[in-house]
Design a protein around this motif. Structure first.
Motif, PDB file in Angstrom:
ATOM      1  N   TRP A   1      14.395   7.947 -42.796  1.00  0.00           N
ATOM      2  CA  TRP A   1      14.484   8.344 -41.386  1.00  0.00           C
ATOM      3  C   TRP A   1      13.851   9.719 -41.185  1.00  0.00           C
TER       4      TRP A   1
ATOM      5  N   ALA B   1      13.406  13.879 -33.286  1.00  0.00           N
ATOM      6  CA  ALA B   1      14.371  12.809 -33.001  1.00  0.00           C
ATOM      7  C   ALA B   1      14.667  12.715 -31.510  1.00  0.00           C
TER       8      ALA B   1
ATOM      9  N   ARG C   1      11.548  11.296 -29.621  1.00  0.00           N
ATOM     10  CA  ARG C   1      11.391   9.856 -29.856  1.00  0.00           C
ATOM     11  C   ARG C   1      12.418   9.054 -29.065  1.00  0.00           C
ATOM     12  N   ARG C   2      13.599   9.611 -28.903  1.00  0.00           N
ATOM     13  CA  ARG C   2      14.669   8.905 -28.194  1.00  0.00           C
ATOM     14  C   ARG C   2      14.540   9.009 -26.678  1.00  0.00           C
TER      15      ARG C   2
ATOM     16  N   PRO D   1       9.827   8.321 -25.526  1.00  0.00           N
ATOM     17  CA  PRO D   1       9.078   7.639 -26.593  1.00  0.00           C
ATOM     18  C   PRO D   1       7.586   7.523 -26.322  1.00  0.00           C
TER      19      PRO D   1
END
Length: 368
Positions: free
Chosen positions: A295, A349, A352-353, A356
């Motif tokens: 991840w 993170a 991306r959340r 996107p």
């Protein structure tokens, strides 16, 4: 390319990029290190350790990234060249412009407050050497920095990589016809630190190595019979230690000293690449079997693109408030890069959340 080689490429790409923070996070009085840099301050554990790490043991990382990039690009010969170049523009140059603008925006924001503005000034990151507030430089100066000399200086790597992608048909032809001559020439360009119009010797040499490894079907997944882990690690670490002591012993840039340092670093880089690539399979397998590690590797590009200028500014800011604390230099060198690394992962993170589409554009589609 088998699954394990793919895992090794991803693992070492992340490791090389994470190591950049400790290469760029040093706080020696010599603010710009080249292979033959002399350290004009007292030899202590801290100064030795920082030079040993930043200008010694970790210098293999960019050459290895170029090898991986050349190998992967050469794998895609089944696709039309123009299609590949268009895709590489989207995955390299669009992110280049985005993150160059981000670096400028961060710098401008820090310049608005007296304390952080002083940290920016002390960092001296401006590649033109002016280190002036952007509202004094004007739009022309800002535009020039955005396009050609970004404050996020690490972006030179993806710009040069795009140039090598453009040159790929020529490089492939030369490597297939005259490999020995080509590698002797590019090795000389690498050791002599040649750099002309975004084409520099180191990148050209190692990108070509990646092409050669692919086109000659060299079995990079198998340890060669001639490889000695002991000798490679001995040369890799030992020469890094010797070079570090030399940097503190010499007082002037004598030609003999400079040539010796350049040659020693070349050997260090080559043995370092061999050592980490062929000796780390157990570590690669362990890490790539951990979900948390896989991840984290998804945010390698964000770490690469965002860590400068934040790392340099934060280091100077910590110096301003902690310079009276014993051991503050070593503390800063170790913990500020770790803090910036975690911050970059968190930003990646969140992007991306939450956005996107922008994340995909800014990373060239990496990390999904």
């Amino acid at each position: 390319m088998n699954r394990f080689i793919s895992q090794k490429f991803r693992f070492y790409s992340f490791v090389c990029i994470a190591a950049l923070l400790f290469v760029h996070g040093y706080n020696l009085n010599e603010t710009y290190l080249v292979p033959f840099s002399i350290v004009k301050e007292r030899l202590t554990f801290t100064t030795f350790f920082e030079y040993f790490m930043a200008n010694g043991i970790l210098r293999f990382r960019i050459p290895l990234l170029f090898i991986i990039s050349g190998y992967i690009f050469a794998m895609q010969d089944y696709k039309p060249y123009t299609e590949r170049v268009r895709k590489r523009f989207k995955t390299l140059m669009i992110p280049y412009f985005i993150w160059s603008a981000v670096g400028l925006a961060i710098t401008f924001l820090w310049q608005q407050f007296p304390v952080t503005a002083e940290a920016v000034r002390l960092s001296q990151l401006d590649q033109l050497g002016e280190n002036m507030p952007y509202n004094e430089i004007g739009w022309g100066g800002v535009l020039f920095r955005w396009l050609l000399v970004p404050i996020s200086f690490q972006l030179w790597f993806i710009r040069s990589l795009f140039v090598y992608n453009l040159l790929y048909p020529v490089l492939k032809w030369i490597i297939s016809k005259y490999p020995v001559v080509w590698f002797i020439l590019t090795a000389f360009l690498w050791i002599s630190l040649a750099n002309v119009l975004f084409v520099e010797g180191m990148g050209l040499f190692f990108f070509s190595v990646g092409i050669w490894l692919n086109k000659y079907n060299y079995p990079i997944d198998k340890k060669p019979e001639w490889f000695s882990s002991y000798i490679c690690w001995l040369c890799f670490v030992g020469l890094s230690v010797i070079r570090t002591f030399m940097a503190f012993e010499f007082e002037s840039y004598h030609p003999v000293y400079m040539v010796a340092m350049l040659i020693l670093q070349a050997i260090t880089v080559l043995t370092g690449i061999l050592a980490v690539w062929y000796s780390g399979d157990k570590v690669v397998r362990w890490c790539m079997n951990k979900k948390w590690f896989v991840w984290v590797t998804a945010f390698s590009f964000v770490i690469f693109a965002l860590h400068i200028p934040l790392l340099a500014y934060t280091t100077r800011l910590v110096y301003m408030f902690a310079h009276n604390i014993q051991g503050y230099r070593l503390f800063t060198y170790i913990f500020v890069p770790i803090a910036i690394l975690l911050f970059c992962i968190a930003v990646g993170a969140l992007l991306r959340r939450l956005v996107p589409g922008f994340y995909k554009l800014a990373t060239g589609g990496r990390g999904f």
